[in-house]
Write a protein that holds these residues in place. Structure first.
Motif, PDB file in Angstrom:
ATOM      1  N   MET A 186       0.767  -1.362  -0.116  1.00 44.50           N
ATOM      2  CA  MET A 186       0.143  -0.295   0.514  1.00 44.50           C
ATOM      3  C   MET A 186       1.135   1.149  -0.146  1.00 44.50           C
ATOM      4  O   MET A 186       1.609   1.287   0.522  1.00 44.50           O
ATOM      5  N   LYS A 187       0.691   1.748  -1.285  1.00 53.55           N
ATOM      6  CA  LYS A 187       1.437   3.460  -1.175  1.00 53.55           C
ATOM      7  C   LYS A 187      -0.015   4.415  -1.805  1.00 53.55           C
ATOM      8  O   LYS A 187      -0.243   4.463  -2.375  1.00 53.55           O
ATOM      9  N   PHE A 188       0.388   5.573  -1.215  1.00 59.29           N
ATOM     10  CA  PHE A 188      -0.372   6.820  -1.691  1.00 59.29           C
ATOM     11  C   PHE A 188      -0.071   8.097  -0.953  1.00 59.29           C
ATOM     12  O   PHE A 188       0.565   7.363   0.061  1.00 59.29           O
ATOM     13  N   LYS A 189      -0.310   9.052  -1.198  1.00 62.47           N
ATOM     14  CA  LYS A 189      -0.476  10.957  -1.498  1.00 62.47           C
ATOM     15  C   LYS A 189      -1.249  11.140  -1.271  1.00 62.47           C
ATOM     16  O   LYS A 189      -1.796  10.798  -2.018  1.00 62.47           O
ATOM     17  N   THR A 190      -1.631  12.759   0.135  1.00 65.09           N
ATOM     18  CA  THR A 190      -2.374  12.574  -0.324  1.00 65.09           C
ATOM     19  C   THR A 190      -2.181  14.091   0.528  1.00 65.09           C
ATOM     20  O   THR A 190      -0.957  14.558   0.998  1.00 65.09           O
TER      21      THR A 190
ATOM     22  N   LYS B  34      -7.568   1.594   4.246  1.00 59.87           N
ATOM     23  CA  LYS B  34      -7.688   0.792   3.185  1.00 59.87           C
ATOM     24  C   LYS B  34      -7.791   1.307   1.759  1.00 59.87           C
ATOM     25  O   LYS B  34      -8.247   2.179   2.138  1.00 59.87           O
ATOM     26  N   VAL B  35      -6.879   1.368   1.186  1.00 54.28           N
ATOM     27  CA  VAL B  35      -6.893   2.567  -0.290  1.00 54.28           C
ATOM     28  C   VAL B  35      -7.286   1.297  -1.029  1.00 54.28           C
ATOM     29  O   VAL B  35      -6.572   0.251  -1.807  1.00 54.28           O
TER      30      VAL B  35
ATOM     31  N   VAL C  99      -7.440  10.278  -2.621  1.00 55.28           N
ATOM     32  CA  VAL C  99      -5.621   9.658  -2.360  1.00 55.28           C
ATOM     33  C   VAL C  99      -5.245   9.936  -4.616  1.00 55.28           C
ATOM     34  O   VAL C  99      -6.352   9.173  -4.336  1.00 55.28           O
ATOM     35  N   ASP C 100      -4.474  10.366  -4.122  1.00 54.27           N
ATOM     36  CA  ASP C 100      -2.989   9.326  -5.311  1.00 54.27           C
ATOM     37  C   ASP C 100      -2.467   8.863  -4.822  1.00 54.27           C
ATOM     38  O   ASP C 100      -1.358   8.387  -4.264  1.00 54.27           O
ATOM     39  N   SER C 101      -3.123   7.102  -5.574  1.00 56.25           N
ATOM     40  CA  SER C 101      -2.685   5.622  -4.935  1.00 56.25           C
ATOM     41  C   SER C 101      -2.138   5.185  -5.704  1.00 56.25           C
ATOM     42  O   SER C 101      -2.626   5.520  -7.403  1.00 56.25           O
ATOM     43  N   MET C 102      -0.804   4.691  -5.676  1.00 54.96           N
ATOM     44  CA  MET C 102       0.238   4.473  -6.377  1.00 54.96           C
ATOM     45  C   MET C 102       0.573   2.778  -5.803  1.00 54.96           C
ATOM     46  O   MET C 102       0.557   1.975  -6.905  1.00 54.96           O
TER      47      MET C 102
ATOM     48  N   LEU D  40       3.371  11.427   2.433  1.00 51.95           N
ATOM     49  CA  LEU D  40       3.478  10.147   1.297  1.00 51.95           C
ATOM     50  C   LEU D  40       3.191   8.842   2.529  1.00 51.95           C
ATOM     51  O   LEU D  40       3.687   9.029   3.717  1.00 51.95           O
ATOM     52  N   PHE D  41       2.300   8.216   2.704  1.00 50.58           N
ATOM     53  CA  PHE D  41       2.427   6.855   3.157  1.00 50.58           C
ATOM     54  C   PHE D  41       2.439   5.444   2.725  1.00 50.58           C
ATOM     55  O   PHE D  41       2.387   5.757   1.230  1.00 50.58           O
ATOM     56  N   SER D  42       3.351   4.729   3.044  1.00 48.40           N
ATOM     57  CA  SER D  42       3.701   3.780   2.616  1.00 48.40           C
ATOM     58  C   SER D  42       3.642   2.335   3.568  1.00 48.40           C
ATOM     59  O   SER D  42       4.153   2.728   4.827  1.00 48.40           O
ATOM     60  N   ASP D  43       3.910   1.003   2.828  1.00 47.81           N
ATOM     61  CA  ASP D  43       3.774  -0.078   3.694  1.00 47.81           C
ATOM     62  C   ASP D  43       4.530  -0.737   3.326  1.00 47.81           C
ATOM     63  O   ASP D  43       4.986  -1.090   2.379  1.00 47.81           O
ATOM     64  N   LEU D  44       5.786  -0.913   4.668  1.00 45.82           N
ATOM     65  CA  LEU D  44       6.900  -1.740   4.025  1.00 45.82           C
ATOM     66  C   LEU D  44       6.758  -3.086   4.648  1.00 45.82           C
ATOM     67  O   LEU D  44       8.159  -3.803   5.477  1.00 45.82           O
TER      68      LEU D  44
END
Length: 372
Positions: free
Chosen positions: A1-5, A36-37, A59-62, A87-91
């Motif tokens: 999961m990765k998104f920007k807002t 959840k994205v 959101v800007d979902s990547m 920026l929110f990222s799942d690592l």
């Protein structure tokens, strides 16, 4: 999961949803926010099982995905992030949150242990009704002051929606006072008894919304939602007390008083009353009322205010006195509409009824005994 807002958008959603999360939940997963994205939308869910809050933001979902993060820590991190983009990222075992020159890594909780029932819709949307929120939310705030705090008898922590014909009376009581408010435009008739704490959180979410709000009642929950927010409030089980029988059958006399002046006098009286020592109201004559309180460790004082006495078919009531918990008395008067307050008495050992210029609201307050 990765998104920007935008930071402010994520902050608003996270802080709002976190209000449903118990700091000491019954199961570890409930201390988290479920994120959840999917398809350009981020949904955030929080719950203590009695209240569920969900929020959606674009959101800007990547990379689509889902995770569970400690609500308290995430709220604090997001709240203190600088404005701009985030920026929110799942690592894997962690999530990384980046904004400007800040970077935080937070340990994830196991999202597979989160109650699946909280992730699903539990009502049929076609059965929903459009809500005119102002009258309902205003009435709930007025009666909510009399609800028992959480931890008390469960049924008394709620607001009872008592339906009769085309009107609904909202009722709450903590056994020392009782508040009722009748409204006419509630589009459902089976709301039952609902926790005031949960209803109050719902009001905070929706009261400033310009979007249409919908309400839906199912067997166990009351649902509120618009395009951005959703709350599910669990109904309380049990039978509500027969509140109508608590109202005196007749009033001996009433006092009409300026609302602002009596509140100012009571506020000064509570300086020595310290919130729990009773204040005593004493009729001096048909135009004057004394308000007094005495604290043996501090001292005391007397206030005198102008009044009008109504309904004096019984004769002279000079010298009549009655005592109340000062905080309860102030709270009952504060919520009244208009500039006047009416205090209706049936005796100094019977509950008084407090009303404003609108008769749809009633506040019943039990007197307290003093050593005098």
């Amino acid at each position: 999961m990765k998104f920007k807002t935008k930071t402010k958008d994520l902050k608003e959603v996270v802080l709002s949803v976190s209000r449903a999360v118990d700091v000491k939940p019954s199961t570890p997963s409930l201390q988290g926010l479920y994120i959840k994205v999917k398809d350009g939308w981020c949904e955030v869910i929080g719950s203590d099982l009695d209240l569920v809050i969900k929020a959606k933001l674009s959101v800007d979902s990547m990379v689509d995905g889902e995770c569970l993060v400690n609500a308290r820590i995430l709220s604090e991190v997001v709240r203190k992030m600088s404005s701009g983009e985030i920026l929110f990222s799942d690592l894997g075992s962690e999530v990384m949150i980046e904004a400007d020159k800040s970077e935080y890594k937070l340990r994830k909780l196991d999202h597979l242990t989160y109650p699946k029932a909280l992730l699903e819709n539990s009502f049929e949307q076609e059965n929903s009704q459009k809500l005119a929120p102002f009258e309902l939310f205003t009435a709930l705030r007025k009666v909510g002051i009399a609800a028992s705090p959480e931890g008390g008898k469960p049924i008394l922590t709620g607001v009872f929606f008592d339906n009769e014909r085309e009107k609904t009376t909202l009722v709450s009581t903590d056994s020392y006072r009782l508040a009722t408010n009748t409204i006419s435009n509630l589009p459902i008739d089976d709301a039952g008894i609902v926790s005031y704490r949960s209803l109050n959180e719902t009001i905070k979410l929706f009261e400033d919304s310009e979007q249409d709000i919908f309400i839906n009642s199912t067997e166990r929950e009351l649902h509120f939602y618009n395009e951005k927010y959703y709350t599910s409030v669990r109904k309380l089980e049990g039978n509500y007390p027969e509140y109508q029988a608590l109202f005196p059958k007749e009033n001996v006399f009433s006092i009409e008083v300026d609302k602002k002046k009596i509140l100012e006098s009571l506020d000064r009286s509570t300086v020595v009353a310290e919130g729990f020592i009773p204040v005593t109201l004493k009729v001096v004559d048909e135009n004057n009322l004394n308000i007094s309180s005495t604290n043996k460790d501090i001292g005391g004082g007397v206030e005198e205010i102008d009044i009008n006495i109504l309904g004096l078919e019984v004769g002279d009531v000079t010298g009549f006195q009655i005592s109340f918990n000062p905080n309860y008395l102030i709270q009952g008067i504060e919520v009244l509409d208009g500039n006047k307050a009416f205090l209706r008495f049936s005796g100094n050992d019977k509950p008084a009824i407090i009303q404003g210029e609108e008769e749809t609201y009633q506040y019943l307050l039990m007197p307290v005994r003093t050593n005098e």
